[in-house]
Design an enzyme around this catalytic site. Structure first.
Site, PDB file in Angstrom:
ATOM      1  N   CYS A  62       0.892  -1.164   0.000  1.00  0.00           N
ATOM      2  CA  CYS A  62       0.000   0.000   0.000  1.00  0.00           C
ATOM      3  C   CYS A  62       0.926   1.207   0.000  1.00  0.00           C
ATOM      4  O   CYS A  62       1.771   1.317  -0.878  1.00  0.00           O
ATOM      5  CB  CYS A  62      -0.963  -0.040   1.178  1.00  0.00           C
ATOM      6  SG  CYS A  62      -0.227  -0.509   2.760  1.00  0.00           S
ATOM      7  N   SER A  63       0.792   2.095   0.970  1.00  0.00           N
ATOM      8  CA  SER A  63       1.736   3.194   1.068  1.00  0.00           C
ATOM      9  C   SER A  63       2.871   2.846   2.026  1.00  0.00           C
ATOM     10  O   SER A  63       4.033   2.892   1.669  1.00  0.00           O
ATOM     11  CB  SER A  63       1.030   4.472   1.537  1.00  0.00           C
ATOM     12  OG  SER A  63       1.928   5.551   1.602  1.00  0.00           O
ATOM     13  N   ALA A  64       2.489   2.467   3.245  1.00  0.00           N
ATOM     14  CA  ALA A  64       3.491   2.087   4.239  1.00  0.00           C
ATOM     15  C   ALA A  64       3.803   0.607   4.225  1.00  0.00           C
ATOM     16  O   ALA A  64       4.814   0.170   4.765  1.00  0.00           O
ATOM     17  CB  ALA A  64       3.029   2.502   5.635  1.00  0.00           C
ATOM     18  N   GLY A  65       2.903  -0.189   3.658  1.00  0.00           N
ATOM     19  CA  GLY A  65       3.128  -1.632   3.607  1.00  0.00           C
ATOM     20  C   GLY A  65       2.747  -2.351   4.881  1.00  0.00           C
ATOM     21  O   GLY A  65       3.264  -3.438   5.160  1.00  0.00           O
ATOM     22  N   ARG A 102      -3.367  -1.588   4.965  1.00  0.00           N
ATOM     23  CA  ARG A 102      -4.192  -2.302   3.996  1.00  0.00           C
ATOM     24  C   ARG A 102      -3.518  -3.599   3.555  1.00  0.00           C
ATOM     25  O   ARG A 102      -4.189  -4.586   3.252  1.00  0.00           O
ATOM     26  CB  ARG A 102      -4.469  -1.407   2.795  1.00  0.00           C
ATOM     27  CG  ARG A 102      -5.145  -0.099   3.167  1.00  0.00           C
ATOM     28  CD  ARG A 102      -5.266   0.827   1.963  1.00  0.00           C
ATOM     29  NE  ARG A 102      -5.567   2.190   2.380  1.00  0.00           N
ATOM     30  CZ  ARG A 102      -5.720   3.213   1.552  1.00  0.00           C
ATOM     31  NH1 ARG A 102      -5.614   3.026   0.236  1.00  0.00           N
ATOM     32  NH2 ARG A 102      -5.983   4.426   1.997  1.00  0.00           N
ATOM     33  N   GLN A 122      -2.973  -1.585  10.765  1.00  0.00           N
ATOM     34  CA  GLN A 122      -2.522  -0.406  11.496  1.00  0.00           C
ATOM     35  C   GLN A 122      -3.543   0.140  12.476  1.00  0.00           C
ATOM     36  O   GLN A 122      -3.173   0.662  13.523  1.00  0.00           O
ATOM     37  CB  GLN A 122      -2.153   0.684  10.472  1.00  0.00           C
ATOM     38  CG  GLN A 122      -1.247   1.773  10.993  1.00  0.00           C
ATOM     39  CD  GLN A 122      -0.694   2.610   9.866  1.00  0.00           C
ATOM     40  OE1 GLN A 122      -1.080   2.458   8.709  1.00  0.00           O
ATOM     41  NE2 GLN A 122       0.200   3.508  10.186  1.00  0.00           N
TER      42      GLN A 122
END
Length: 521
Positions: free
Chosen positions: A447-450, A453, A491
């Site tokens: 995703c963005s940070a991994g 999601r 998260q």
């Protein structure tokens, strides 16, 4: 045995000492009976309040700076003058505090009382209730004695240290009783007990393994040996109840976010810090993906995450990665090549809320882009309101080796929170699972940070595989397993609730069922 019974639920704290002052009746000769001849005793107590049936004295204690709290005690046995049966308010209504009434008592028992059958009550109610042996069989009386002994171990958790400032630990029972009687003759007529709350550690009792047994089972639910419900169904009932009560999400919020003892030394090196999209999200040294032929070094913010499906022999292999930065796109494709991955799952858009979440690391349709020695060409692209599917060719220009890469992007995740409905997400997961059929190479998920999601998708697919294997699904255990391999997987609490509700849905609606080869378990 001299027993003072009082409400100490909010009075004691472990290890603290408190003084309890009890005014003792000094002259029993002044007690008169009613003219009606009913034998009811009338006497004016310390606050000039009439009492009935039994002598009444005052009991007060101080707690912090909140002032003096006064209670009235009812004397159930005038032989000792200070023996009381229950704690009452001024209006003589029983004190209730969560149904818990504790006792301050001497541990020394009076042999004469036990010989005559007089026993003090260990549970709720007055002492007089325990003073009669009653009729019944010998086994019944034996059972009651065992119950009393057990109750005594549970409730006997206050210790008298001093009486009127004098240490009584070395006194015999008779000496203690005589000392208390002598206190009635002193000038003040007060009995001051210094008591301390003992810290009692209960013995651990063996309990049978927990098993949820519903009142009625649907016809579709399989039943195992000895009429027990299938573990899978039990786990789904617990999941449903945990979601409804909120306890499941509360337990999730208490989980460790990073596994204690695991280091992130490589991610913190000065040369590697610039390769991290977020400063606080780093791969563990033990599970990080190590590049072997990258020009910029061996570091990339990506972790191996392997999920074993109990009872099936299947291990789903993933690489959880952050969304590539502009300066790490070459490293990302180098990882794809070295890990021989053929499927990339992307769970974010390039820009959300005006912020870049992931650099566009792939070429547009029919275009080719070079990333170091690797060349990527977009051969196919299909986009719907919720998904985007792409086909790439990845060529190593050094030896002209060529591979086909499938790129699946989920577009329906909102900028804030989680999707209101899980339908689109479940459809996307179903297509991801279809694309993974027969695949042994790790699937790259980012995703963005991994972590957020990315963790949702891995948990969702793991749960579906467990259902197909007819194995119980415990989402908290899956999260722990993921966080043991990459920190902070899933998260937020809203993400966890979303995926748990999606798991519950696929099971209850029969979207995913145990496969035929596992149904006989």
């Amino acid at each position: 045995m001299l027993v003072f019974k009082m409400d100490t639920t909010n009075f004691f704290k472990h290890g603290q000492k408190h003084e309890i002052r009890i005014t003792l009746p000094r002259d029993k000769q002044k007690v008169k009976t009613n003219s009606g001849g009913s034998g009811v005793v009338n006497r004016r107590g310390p606050d000039n309040l009439p009492t009935s049936h039994q002598h009444r004295s005052s009991h007060s204690h101080r707690r912090g700076s909140s002032g003096t709290v006064t209670r009235h005690l009812i004397d159930s046995d005038t032989r000792h003058g200070g023996r009381v049966s229950a704690l009452h308010n001024r209006d003589s209504s029983p004190v209730k505090n969560g149904g818990c009434v504790k006792e301050v008592r001497f541990a020394l028992e009076e042999t004469k009382q036990e010989a005559s059958g007089v026993r003090s009550s260990e549970g709720e109610g007055s002492l007089s209730e325990g003073s009669s042996r009653g009729s019944g069989s010998t086994s019944e009386r034996r059972r009651k004695r065992q119950t009393n002994k057990s109750s005594r171990r549970r409730h006997n958790d206050q210790k008298v240290l001093l009486i009127n400032g004098r240490d009584v630990s070395a006194m015999t029972h008779e000496q203690v009783v005589n000392f208390i009687r002598a206190s009635r003759e002193c000038h003040s007529g007060e009995l001051v007990l210094t008591v301390k709350q003992n810290v009692y550690l209960a013995e651990e009792l063996e309990e049978p393994e927990f098993q949820y047994v519903p009142e009625a089972l649907p016809n579709s639910v399989s039943v195992g040996v000895s009429g027990q419900t299938a573990p899978l169904h039990e786990s789904m009932l617990l999941l449903s109840e945990g979601l409804e009560a909120g306890s499941l999400v509360a337990q999730f919020e208490q989980l460790y976010r990073r596994k204690p003892g695991l280091t992130v030394t490589e991610a913190r090196r000065p040369d590697n810090e610039k390769k991290n999209r977020y400063r606080d999200i780093s791969p563990y040294d033990t599970t990080r993906v190590i590049l072997t032929n990258a020009v910029s070094g061996d570091y990339i913010n990506a972790s191996y995450v392997n999920m074993e499906i109990q009872g099936s022999g299947i291990i789903n292999r993933y690489i959880a990665s952050q969304g590539p930065l502009a300066g790490t796109c070459t490293d990302f494709w180098q990882m794809v090549w070295e890990q021989q991955s053929t499927l990339i799952v992307m769970l974010t858009t390039v820009v959300e809320q005006g912020r870049v979440k992931c650099h566009r690391y792939w070429p547009r349709l029919y275009e080719t882009v070079d990333f170091g020695t690797l060349q990527v060409t977009c051969l196919k692209e299909e986009e719907t309101p919720g998904f985007a599917f792409r086909e790439f060719t990845l060529i190593n220009t050094e030896n002209q080796d060529e591979r086909h890469i499938t790129h699946m992007q989920y577009l329906a995740w909102p900028d804030h929170g989680v999707p209101e409905d899980s339908t689109d997400f479940l459809n996307f997961v179903a297509q991801v699972r279809q694309a993974r059929t027969g695949m042994v190479e790790p699937t790259i998920v980012h995703c963005s940070a991994g972590i957020g999601r990315t963790g949702v998708l891995i948990l969702m697919e793991t749960a579906q595989c467990l259902i197909e294997a007819n194995e119980p699904v415990y989402p908290l255990d899956v999260v722990r397993s993921m966080r043991d391999q990459r920190a902070m997987m899933i998260q937020t609490a809203s993400q966890f609730r979303f995926v748990c509700e999606a798991i519950q849905r696929v099971y209850s609606e029969g979207l995913v069922k145990p496969l035929a080869e596992y149904q006989q378990r």
